[in-house]
Motif scaffolding. Structure first.
Motif, PDB file in Angstrom:
ATOM      1  N   ALA A   3     -50.341 -21.423  16.386  1.00 25.65           N
ATOM      2  CA  ALA A   3     -50.759 -22.806  16.661  1.00 25.65           C
ATOM      3  C   ALA A   3     -52.156 -22.795  17.268  1.00 25.65           C
ATOM      4  CB  ALA A   3     -49.785 -23.453  17.642  1.00 25.65           C
ATOM      5  N   ILE A   4     -52.871 -23.897  17.084  1.00 32.09           N
ATOM      6  CA  ILE A   4     -54.121 -24.096  17.825  1.00 32.09           C
ATOM      7  C   ILE A   4     -53.756 -24.948  19.029  1.00 32.09           C
ATOM      8  CG2 ILE A   4     -56.402 -25.166  17.805  1.00 32.09           C
ATOM      9  CD1 ILE A   4     -56.371 -22.674  16.105  1.00 32.09           C
ATOM     10  N   ALA A   5     -54.009 -24.407  20.218  1.00 35.99           N
ATOM     11  CA  ALA A   5     -53.532 -25.086  21.432  1.00 35.99           C
ATOM     12  C   ALA A   5     -54.516 -24.879  22.579  1.00 35.99           C
ATOM     13  CB  ALA A   5     -52.162 -24.525  21.812  1.00 35.99           C
ATOM     14  N   VAL A   6     -54.304 -25.668  23.642  1.00 31.28           N
ATOM     15  CA  VAL A   6     -55.062 -25.463  24.890  1.00 31.28           C
ATOM     16  C   VAL A   6     -54.067 -25.204  26.021  1.00 31.28           C
ATOM     17  CG1 VAL A   6     -57.155 -26.777  24.301  1.00 31.28           C
ATOM     18  CG2 VAL A   6     -55.186 -27.987  25.276  1.00 31.28           C
ATOM     19  N   SER A   7     -54.482 -24.373  26.988  1.00 27.62           N
ATOM     20  CA  SER A   7     -53.606 -24.054  28.116  1.00 27.62           C
ATOM     21  C   SER A   7     -53.688 -25.128  29.197  1.00 27.62           C
ATOM     22  CB  SER A   7     -53.993 -22.701  28.708  1.00 27.62           C
ATOM     23  OG  SER A   7     -55.385 -22.710  28.969  1.00 27.62           O
ATOM     24  N   GLU A   8     -54.776 -25.924  29.154  1.00 27.12           N
ATOM     25  CA  GLU A   8     -54.924 -27.058  30.081  1.00 27.12           C
ATOM     26  C   GLU A   8     -55.957 -28.004  29.471  1.00 27.12           C
ATOM     27  OE1 GLU A   8     -56.713 -25.828  33.768  1.00 27.12           O
ATOM     28  OE2 GLU A   8     -58.091 -24.483  32.740  1.00 27.12           O
ATOM     29  N   PHE A  44     -58.351 -35.841  23.063  1.00 24.91           N
ATOM     30  CA  PHE A  44     -57.137 -35.758  23.881  1.00 24.91           C
ATOM     31  C   PHE A  44     -57.053 -34.395  24.571  1.00 24.91           C
ATOM     32  CE2 PHE A  44     -52.454 -35.096  24.274  1.00 24.91           C
ATOM     33  CZ  PHE A  44     -52.272 -36.034  25.278  1.00 24.91           C
ATOM     34  N   ALA A  45     -57.320 -33.320  23.805  1.00 24.86           N
ATOM     35  CA  ALA A  45     -57.242 -31.969  24.377  1.00 24.86           C
ATOM     36  C   ALA A  45     -58.304 -31.768  25.456  1.00 24.86           C
ATOM     37  CB  ALA A  45     -57.411 -30.931  23.272  1.00 24.86           C
ATOM     38  N   ALA A  46     -59.401 -32.513  25.345  1.00 20.15           N
ATOM     39  CA  ALA A  46     -60.460 -32.397  26.359  1.00 20.15           C
ATOM     40  C   ALA A  46     -60.080 -33.127  27.643  1.00 20.15           C
ATOM     41  CB  ALA A  46     -61.763 -32.963  25.793  1.00 20.15           C
ATOM     42  N   GLY A  47     -59.027 -33.929  27.579  1.00 19.69           N
ATOM     43  CA  GLY A  47     -58.584 -34.669  28.766  1.00 19.69           C
ATOM     44  C   GLY A  47     -59.203 -36.046  28.864  1.00 19.69           C
ATOM     45  N   ASP A  48     -59.795 -36.525  27.741  1.00 18.81           N
ATOM     46  CA  ASP A  48     -60.491 -37.822  27.777  1.00 18.81           C
ATOM     47  C   ASP A  48     -59.559 -38.992  28.106  1.00 18.81           C
ATOM     48  OD1 ASP A  48     -62.615 -36.343  27.035  1.00 18.81           O
ATOM     49  OD2 ASP A  48     -63.091 -37.448  25.197  1.00 18.81           O
ATOM     50  N   PHE A  49     -58.251 -38.804  27.909  1.00 16.82           N
ATOM     51  CA  PHE A  49     -57.334 -39.910  28.178  1.00 16.82           C
ATOM     52  C   PHE A  49     -56.611 -39.733  29.519  1.00 16.82           C
ATOM     53  CE2 PHE A  49     -58.134 -39.782  23.695  1.00 16.82           C
ATOM     54  CZ  PHE A  49     -58.332 -41.109  23.367  1.00 16.82           C
ATOM     55  N   GLY A  50     -57.056 -38.719  30.279  1.00 17.33           N
ATOM     56  CA  GLY A  50     -56.539 -38.511  31.631  1.00 17.33           C
ATOM     57  C   GLY A  50     -55.020 -38.441  31.662  1.00 17.33           C
ATOM     58  N   PRO A  54     -48.698 -38.590  28.768  1.00 17.21           N
ATOM     59  CA  PRO A  54     -48.168 -37.340  29.315  1.00 17.21           C
ATOM     60  C   PRO A  54     -48.320 -36.172  28.340  1.00 17.21           C
ATOM     61  CG  PRO A  54     -46.456 -39.056  29.143  1.00 17.21           C
ATOM     62  CD  PRO A  54     -47.694 -39.615  28.536  1.00 17.21           C
ATOM     63  N   ALA A  55     -48.589 -34.999  28.890  1.00 16.09           N
ATOM     64  CA  ALA A  55     -48.774 -33.822  28.028  1.00 16.09           C
ATOM     65  C   ALA A  55     -48.124 -32.603  28.650  1.00 16.09           C
ATOM     66  CB  ALA A  55     -50.265 -33.559  27.823  1.00 16.09           C
TER      67      ALA A  55
END
Ligand SMILES: NC(=O)c1ccc[n+]([C@@H]2O[C@H](COP(=O)([O-])OP(=O)(O)OC[C@H]3O[C@@H](n4cnc5c(N)ncnc54)[C@H](OP(=O)(O)O)[C@@H]3O)[C@@H](O)[C@H]2O)c1
Length: 314
Positions: A3-8, A44-50, A54-55
């Protein structure tokens, strides 16, 4: 599975080995063949939606995808193993997305049988862009005889918005450079304007001194949308997909402002499948990439210049 994912939030997306999801009651497990890329995915992965959405982490990127139903949970009646499906599979609360090998969807979620005319890679490009464009054109009141300016027409949502507006019988003006002008014409645009070469609002008013009825803007910030809205007539509509319409300011000028929020559904996706299968809607795929290419593709996409849709071979 890969998968392509982010840890945070804010981490650089990378390829990871994560566990397989298991379908719970009412859920469908889909073996993805292709995943469609949308700007929302990396925002979204960058955290633009704060904290608004929920994630769970690791968080797999992506929503759009097409594939085959692998298995179904208890109580699922709408789909069965072997069905070819596509949809927008947003499962961020559980860390699930579509840039991966398997994903889950509720049976009554944003999932539908794939258009028969399309292969998986084409189908994966459809869900979010098409459903957004369909609802946007509808909510902005685009109709026969109206003049509509589509800004960002060469992008994923824009290309679909041009087609839906033309299908409604509107006179469509699309922003596009020479490389995309012919394609815009095929999609039903009556005029194109190269925003690199001309001031779009001035150019519109030159041809349409009374202004356009509707401005659909997919790219500009508040200041630019405000400038562009000079080309919209009193009683008209300005809709932004990125929250850039100054609703109160526009109201004072007799214009309806809309900061559009999409409402996606399996029913709408089924309508879109029918439109594709009857030849009324076309999807333009820009390119297909492998899962391992995705981190570089995201970096490129952030620099701009999208020409339709990019799809990942899973
Ligand atoms: N509100 C919602 O529910 C919702 C739903 C879906 C999408 N969105 C948002 O809508 C936006 C568009 O999505 P998308 O998938 O269509 O993005 P995209 O595929 O990246 O397309 C953007 C397009 O706009 C063009 N462009 C950039 N600047 C421009 C300008 N000043 N004037 C005219 N065209 C310009 C780009 O080409 P060049 O750079 O080559 O000019 C590109 O073709 C994204 O920000 C996305 O997050 C919102």
């Amino acid at each position: 599975m890969r998968a392509i994912a982010v840890s945070e939030f804010g981490a650089t997306p990378s390829i990871m080995d994560v566990g397989w999801p298991e379908p719970g009651p009412g859920e469908v497990l889909i073996k993805l063949v292709a995943a469609g890329m949308n700007p929302f995915d990396w925002k979204f992965a960058a955290g633009d939606f704060g904290d608004m959405i929920p994630a769970g982490f690791p968080l797999i990127l992506g929503q759009d995808g097409a594939g085959v139903v692998e298995s179904v949970g208890d109580g699922v009646e709408r789909f069965r193993p072997g069905d070819q499906v596509y949809g927008s599979f947003f499962g961020a609360a559980r860390g699930l997305g579509s840039y991966c090998e398997f994903t889950l969807s509720p049976q009554d979620g944003q999932i539908a049988m794939m258009p028969q005319k399309l292969v998986y890679s084409q189908a994966a490009a459809v869900p979010m862009a098409s459903m957004t464009a369909f609802n946007l054109v509808d909510e902005a009141g685009v109709d026969e005889g109206k003049t509509v300016l589509v800004v960002g027409a060469t992008g994923g949502v824009g290309q679909q918005a041009v087609q839906f507006a033309a299908l409604k019988g509107a006179h469509v003006i699309a922003t596009a450079g020479p490389d995309m002008a012919d394609r815009m014409g095929e999609f039903g645009a009556d005029e194109t304007l190269d925003y690199h070469e001309v001031d779009v609002a001035d150019a519109v008013l030159e041809e349409h001194p009374d202004g356009v009825d509707v401005l659909l803007d997919m790219v500009n910030d508040k200041r630019k949308v405000d400038l562009l809205s000079e080309s919209v007539k009193k009683g008209g509509v300005v809709a932004s997909t990125i929250g850039a319409a100054d609703v109160e300011g526009l109201k004072k000028r007799g214009i309806k402002g809309i900061n559009f929020q999409n409402r996606a559904s399996g029913e709408l996706l089924t309508t879109i499948s029918e439109m594709i299968d009857t030849g009324r809607l076309t999807v333009h795929l820009t390119r297909e990439v492998d899962l391992t290419d995705v981190p570089d593709v995201i970096a490129d996409a952030k620099r701009g210049g999208a020409r339709g849709k990019t799809v990942i071979r899973v």
